[in-house]
Design a protein around this motif. Structure first.
Motif, short mmCIF file in Angstrom:
data_model
loop_
_atom_site.label_atom_id
_atom_site.label_comp_id
_atom_site.label_asym_id
_atom_site.label_seq_id
_atom_site.Cartn_x
_atom_site.Cartn_y
_atom_site.Cartn_z
N ARG A 1 0.81 -1.21 0.00
CA ARG A 1 0.00 0.00 0.00
C ARG A 1 0.85 1.27 0.00
O ARG A 1 0.35 2.34 -0.32
CB ARG A 1 -0.94 0.01 1.21
N LEU B 1 -1.78 5.88 1.02
CA LEU B 1 -3.01 5.30 1.58
C LEU B 1 -4.24 5.77 0.80
O LEU B 1 -5.20 5.01 0.61
CB LEU B 1 -3.13 5.67 3.06
N TRP B 2 -4.21 7.02 0.36
CA TRP B 2 -5.34 7.52 -0.43
C TRP B 2 -5.41 6.82 -1.79
O TRP B 2 -6.48 6.43 -2.24
CB TRP B 2 -5.20 9.03 -0.62
N THR C 1 -4.43 3.89 -2.54
CA THR C 1 -4.77 2.46 -2.45
C THR C 1 -5.99 2.24 -1.54
O THR C 1 -6.18 1.13 -1.05
CB THR C 1 -3.57 1.67 -1.90
N ARG C 2 -6.78 3.29 -1.35
CA ARG C 2 -7.90 3.18 -0.40
C ARG C 2 -8.91 2.12 -0.81
O ARG C 2 -9.62 1.57 0.03
CB ARG C 2 -8.61 4.53 -0.25
N GLY C 3 -8.99 1.77 -2.08
CA GLY C 3 -9.96 0.76 -2.51
C GLY C 3 -9.36 -0.62 -2.65
O GLY C 3 -10.05 -1.57 -3.05
N SER C 4 -8.05 -0.77 -2.28
CA SER C 4 -7.40 -2.08 -2.42
C SER C 4 -7.76 -2.96 -1.25
O SER C 4 -8.33 -2.53 -0.26
CB SER C 4 -5.88 -1.91 -2.49
#
Length: 355
Positions: free
Chosen positions: A273, A328-329, A331-334
Motif C-alpha cells: 500500500r 493510503l489515499w 490504495t484506499r480501494g485495495s
C-alpha cells in the motif's frame, strides 16, 4: 531568506557537520557493541527453532526494537544536549525509512528463492548480522575519509544524488524486480558446488551422494548479503549528511537494522500500500545530497548557506507524512495489500531455482 538556511553570520545556526568530534568514548563503544551482540544473540536464540511468525509476535518484537532506540535518544538528549539529540533522532528516522524501502527487496528475494515461511526470519537475521558488520566498516572508512579528504562531503553528496536518481527512475518505471539468477555471488556458488533441489531445514550445506552440496538457504543468504553491500553504500553517507559523529552514525544504522526482522512480518502485507514510498525516499536522498554539497561548498565559499539539523528533521517528517498519506489515499480501494500477499505466498518450485 528561507528559515531553513543559515549563514555564518548567525552563530546559533552552526552546522553540526563542522564538528567531527564524537561522544563515543571507548567505554560507550564497548557497551554499545556488546549490547548489539547481545540483542543479536537473543534473536538467534528466538529463531533457533524455525516457525512461521504471527502478527502478535512480530508486533511485540517491533515495539521492543523501537523502544530501545527511542530510549537511547532520550539519553543522548539528556546527557549531551538537544542539538545532538535532534541529530540522533533525524539520523534514525532517515535510516528507518531506508530500511523499510529495503524490505521491498528482501521480500522479492524471499519470494524468488521460494523460502518457506518458517525459515524467513532466520534468513533475515543472517542478512541483518552481515549488514551490521558492513555498516561498521563503512562508518570507520567514512570517518577516515572525512578527516583526510576535504571533498568527502561532496563525494557523499554525489553518491546520494546518483542513488536518488536511480530510486526515482525505478519508481517511475515501476521496476522492483530482482532476478535471483542475476546475483553474481549465486552464479559463482552454482558454478563450483551442487545445489540441492529443496530446503533441508536450517542447514546451509549437506552431504549428498558422497559429496558436499549447498542448499537454497545458503544461496538466498548470500544474495541477501550481496544486497547489503549496496544498501550500506547508500545508508552511511545519508547519516553523515545529518551528523558528523561516527558513533551516532553507527548507532542509528545499528538500531534501524536490529528491528528489521520483526518489522518485515508486521509490514509484509502493508508494504504493497506504500506505493509512493520510493518517491519520498528519492526526495529525501536528494535533500540530504543537497545538504552535503552545500556543507562542502560552505567550506570553500563562506557565503554559501547550510541547512540546520532541525530544519532537516522537519523536511524529512513532512516528506514521509505526505507520501504515506498519498499512498493510503491512492490504495484506499485495495484489499489491504492482497496483491503483495499473493506474490509472497506464490512459492515457485525450489528445483527451478537450483537448476
Amino acid at each position: 531568506m528561507s528559515p531553513a538556511l543559515s549563514f555564518p553570520s548567525t552563530p546559533a545556526a552552526a552546522d553540526p557537520l563542522d564538528n567531527l568530534g564524537t561522544i563515543g568514548t571507548p567505554t560507550l563503544w564497548a557497551l554499545t557493541i556488546g549490547g548489539i551482540l547481545a540483542l543479536l544473540a537473543v534473536d538467534f536464540l528466538v529463531t533457533r527453532r524455525p516457525h512461521a511468525v504471527g502478527m502478535r509476535e512480530a508486533l511485540g518484537w517491533s515495539a521492543f526494537y523501537i523502544a530501545i532506540p527511542v530510549a537511547f535518544g532520550a539519553w543522548v538528549w539528556g546527557r549531551h544536549g538537544s542539538e545532538l539529540g535532534v541529530e540522533y533522532y533525524t539520523g534514525y528516522l532517515v535510516e528507518k525509512t531506508l530500511s523499510i524501502d529495503n524490505l521491498f527487496i528482501f521480500m522479492l528475494l524471499l519470494t524468488g528463492f521460494a523460502v518457506p515461511k518458517a525459515l524467513q526470519q532466520r534468513v533475515l537475521l543472517v542478512g541483518i548480522a552481515g549488514a551490521l558488520v558492513l555498516r561498521g566498516i563503512l562508518v570507520a572508512l567514512g570517518a577516515t575519509l572525512i578527516a583526510t579528504f576535504s571533498a568527502a562531503f561532496l563525494v557523499f553528496g554525489l553518491i546520494l544524488a546518483v542513488t536518488a536518481v536511480k530510486v526515482l527512475r525505478d519508481a517511475l518505471a515501476d521496476d522492483h524486480q530482482v532476478s535471483t539468477d542475476d546475483q553474481p555471488i549465486v552464479r559463482l556458488v552454482r558454478r563450483f558446488l551442487p545445489v540441492t533441489s529443496d530446503y533441508r531445514g536450517s542447514a546451509m550445506t549437506v552431504q549428498e551422494n558422497g559429496r558436499r552440496a549447498v542448499t537454497p538457504l545458503l544461496l538466498v543468504v548470500l544474495a541477501m548479503l550481496g544486497t547489503d553491500v549496496i544498501f550500506a553504500i547508500d545508508s552511511v553517507p545519508a547519516v553523515y549528511g545529518i551528523t558528523g559523529d561516527p558513533y551516532l552514525v553507527f548507532a542509528t544504522n545499528a538500531f534501524a537494522l536490529l528491528g528489521l526482522r520483526a518489522l518485515y512480518f508486521v509490514l509484509e502485507g502493508a508494504l504493497s500500500r506504500l506505493v509512493h514510498l520510493s518517491y519520498g525516499l528519492a526526495t529525501i536522498l536528494f535533500f540530504i545530497a543537497t545538504k552535503l554539497i552545500l556543507h562542502w561548498a560552505h567550506g570553500v565559499w563562506a557565503w554559501v548557506p547550510t541547512v540546520p539539523t532541525l530544519a532537516s528533521l522537519g523536511v524529512i517528517v513532512a516528506i514521509l507524512a505526505t507520501v504515506t498519506a498519498t499512498s493510503l489515499w491512492a490504495t484506499r480501494g485495495s484489499a489491504g495489500g492482497a496483491d503483495r500477499a499473493d506474490v509472497t505466498d506464490r512459492q515457485p518450485e525450489t528445483a527451478e531455482l537450483c537448476a
